[in-house]
Design an enzyme around this catalytic site. Sequence first.
Site, short mmCIF file in Angstrom:
data_model
loop_
_atom_site.label_atom_id
_atom_site.label_comp_id
_atom_site.label_asym_id
_atom_site.label_seq_id
_atom_site.Cartn_x
_atom_site.Cartn_y
_atom_site.Cartn_z
N SER A 245 0.84 -1.20 0.00
CA SER A 245 0.00 0.00 0.00
C SER A 245 0.87 1.24 0.00
O SER A 245 2.02 1.20 0.47
CB SER A 245 -0.90 0.03 1.24
N ASP A 246 0.34 2.34 -0.54
CA ASP A 246 1.00 3.61 -0.27
C ASP A 246 0.84 3.89 1.21
O ASP A 246 -0.07 3.36 1.88
CB ASP A 246 0.40 4.73 -1.13
N TRP A 247 1.69 4.75 1.73
CA TRP A 247 1.76 4.94 3.17
C TRP A 247 0.45 5.56 3.70
O TRP A 247 0.07 6.65 3.30
CB TRP A 247 2.97 5.80 3.52
N ALA A 248 -0.23 4.82 4.58
CA ALA A 248 -1.50 5.23 5.20
C ALA A 248 -2.66 5.26 4.21
O ALA A 248 -3.69 5.87 4.48
CB ALA A 248 -1.37 6.57 5.90
N ALA A 249 -2.52 4.59 3.06
CA ALA A 249 -3.59 4.58 2.07
C ALA A 249 -4.66 3.53 2.36
O ALA A 249 -5.81 3.68 1.95
CB ALA A 249 -3.01 4.34 0.68
#
Length: 842
Positions: A245-249
């Site tokens: 995942s993208d960070w905190a996505a």
Amino acid sequence: MDDLAGVDGRLEAAINQALARMTLEDKAALCSGADTWRTQAMPGIGLRAIVFSDGPAGIRRTPACAQFEESVREREAAVAFPNPSAVAATWDRALAERFGRALGGEARRAGVDVVLAPTANLQRTPLGGRHFEFCSEDPVLTGDVAVAGIRGIQSTGVAACVKHFAANESETGRTEYTARLDQRTAREAYLAPFERSIHDGPAWVLMTAYNGMEVDGVAEQTVAHPWLLTEVLRDEWGFDGLVVSDWAAATRAEATAKGATDLVMPGPQTIWSGGRLAGLVSDGVIASAVVDQKVRHILRLASQVGAWAPGARLRTDEGAPAGEEARGRARAALVARELAARSTVVLANRRGRIPVRTVPRSVALIGPNAVRPFFQGGGSARVAMAGGVALVDDLRSLWPEAVFTAVEGAPSRRNPPRVPAADLRDLDGNPGAVSLDFLDAAGSPIRPRVSRRWAGEIWGIPTEVAAIRLRASIELSGPGRHWLGVSAVGRHAASIDGQAVSASESPAGEEVVLDSSANDPPAAGMVVEAGQSRRVTFDVTAQNVDAGGLGVFARIGLHHEIPSPAGPEAIRQAVEAAEAADLAIVVVGTNEEVESEGWDRSSLDLPGQQDALVQAVLAKRPEAIIVVNAGAPVKLPWLGLAQTVLWAWLPGEEFGGALADVLGGATEPAGRLPWTLPPANGTVIAPSVTPDALGVLPYTEGREIGYRAWLSRGLSPALPFGHGLGWTDWEYESASVTSSLVDDAVAVACSVRNVGERAGREVVQIYVEPPAGGNGRPVRWLGGFDGVEAGPGQAAQVVIHLRRRVFETWAGAAGWRLEPGNYRLLIGRSVGDIRLRLSVRL
């Protein structure tokens, strides 16, 4: 092949044995990050943590450790390379691969296993805030550059992570909007560079995006999109690498778990941690085999990067010894310098003034970016630079006998310059330092005061520290009106010589990282009148921002603008400096307040009064060399007035050295535009970046991206896609089709001749036009390209292979289809400068 099969078989057997030894809870824990940059280690199976880092233009060495004594420091310096658009501007696969190797080498020396690069999104609109971080508006050029970078990075044993999958081309509402597009547009344009990256890299890791994506009515977050991740990526493309995942996505545990995402970052608190992923298995929501497959991908990556080697010695993640670090950094800096020079695009060279033929006795460096160059874009692509010196210093090394003058001429930034660290003094009068206190929620010190160098931020402070208090002084050495100010993130209070200048009671959290507002907060301050000398004290208390897995940090900027002329007077003084010098160089451009992750642009104009500055200088010195220091397109209303214009991108730390190499004749500025330069007047094609009231961003332009749209609408840009003059001239002599769909490619041979006075490199570009009827195809599109080098008067031949996919269209349920008919092949120097024409029947 048998040897490879044997290796793969042994690896899969080892993975099966590891899975058998792990509990469900172990497996689930492995699918969430341990902290901002690291995965979970699992000593029981011999697995160390895998270390990630941002990296499109350099390794972002944010400390991953939580030890206060080790991590209360500015981010470790790294080599800052030119931005990805500059890499694409070389139109040189070999150089892009060398860049990838240099980036991978930097990662190895920093103890990084996965570089979050390349970026394979398209430059859908020039308004996009991360336009500079993307390669091109064209999927073929983007795919070629991405593949070369992936191969270079992974040749060092470091994984490349291609991102952001997919339709993530703008920043407004970027964590919330849903991009709406039809499947044909997705397949032929936005997914094409990713498909190349997976098949031809092949990339070991893929990152999803923040946004949602709606394709033919199927809408979902990209991190959990069943069509995008399962049907296309896994089943159709056969990707067996890691999806992160993208960070905190990732915000929905069940949907993300059912999808093909393997690893949720950052940790330690994620949607799957705390037993939530294991609970989905226990409750029968997902099968245990789903988690096993995610772990299988993680272990496969760990094996590739040396974090897990059953029966063998692991590669440590401690980085390189000090001596090798310095040598490796020096080698990487040389690549950065060559890349910055060779990517420079000659927009205009009407009198042949590049390179400079006569050694000047005096040089005037004029413009806001001559005084404060814009080395790199804002956001996650930004690194703490190891190098980067004033342009005047590098140019002085080229012309050591010349007298240099530097004049800003037209301020372009909202925030005045930051106070150089060397000019600060702490409470005890120690130079080059500030005094820091660490405070609890009541404002009481909880740790001993420290004196340290200040670079604007601290990362990794324990969350028990609620705020930091910074005190330092500077000496105002010149008479006049000095502007002093402070910028800070989150809750803060700031005073200068006891007078309050800024305060806020609004706390900051994860959101200031996601929207990038923490990168360059606005400064507030006051004017201080000074005589011959005066010492002034800053006193700032600022929040220790807990952004969860995105890090813990405090950021305080101390700003000082010396007395200087403004407005017309500033421009007048710049013109006087230009008139008095043998050589005038004007450097204008954008800056970190304009081009950044987190926000889009609202205008394509140069900020401030830079256009007026250039026009005033050209009125007196038409031979002045104009250098544009920007990543994304800007309007240049004076382009037709200037004799010499160079586009220098966001060139990284070697800007000055690269510019010296170009001006001094050491390196040809052989770049070609990877996007279209819009006109200063008339219609500008810039698709919207603003989602509608329902949070939907419709890609209504379909496949008509960039130059394709300019052609289909019959509009003329300022300069076309592919434009670049270099420093010599070329004639196109002949071309022929040598094979038709042999090995699924059309081969075209072309002969060109250097008719100029200097050895140079030409980029031969082949564009395709469809058979009669078109079937909804663009008017013209890039089919392939390659570079050739030749000395004065010499001819050179090149064979360019146009892949079958270049001619195919997506036909829905029928898949990819080659429309039969006569395809026109247009060969030239840009999409608007066609020199030869061929036809091939397929």
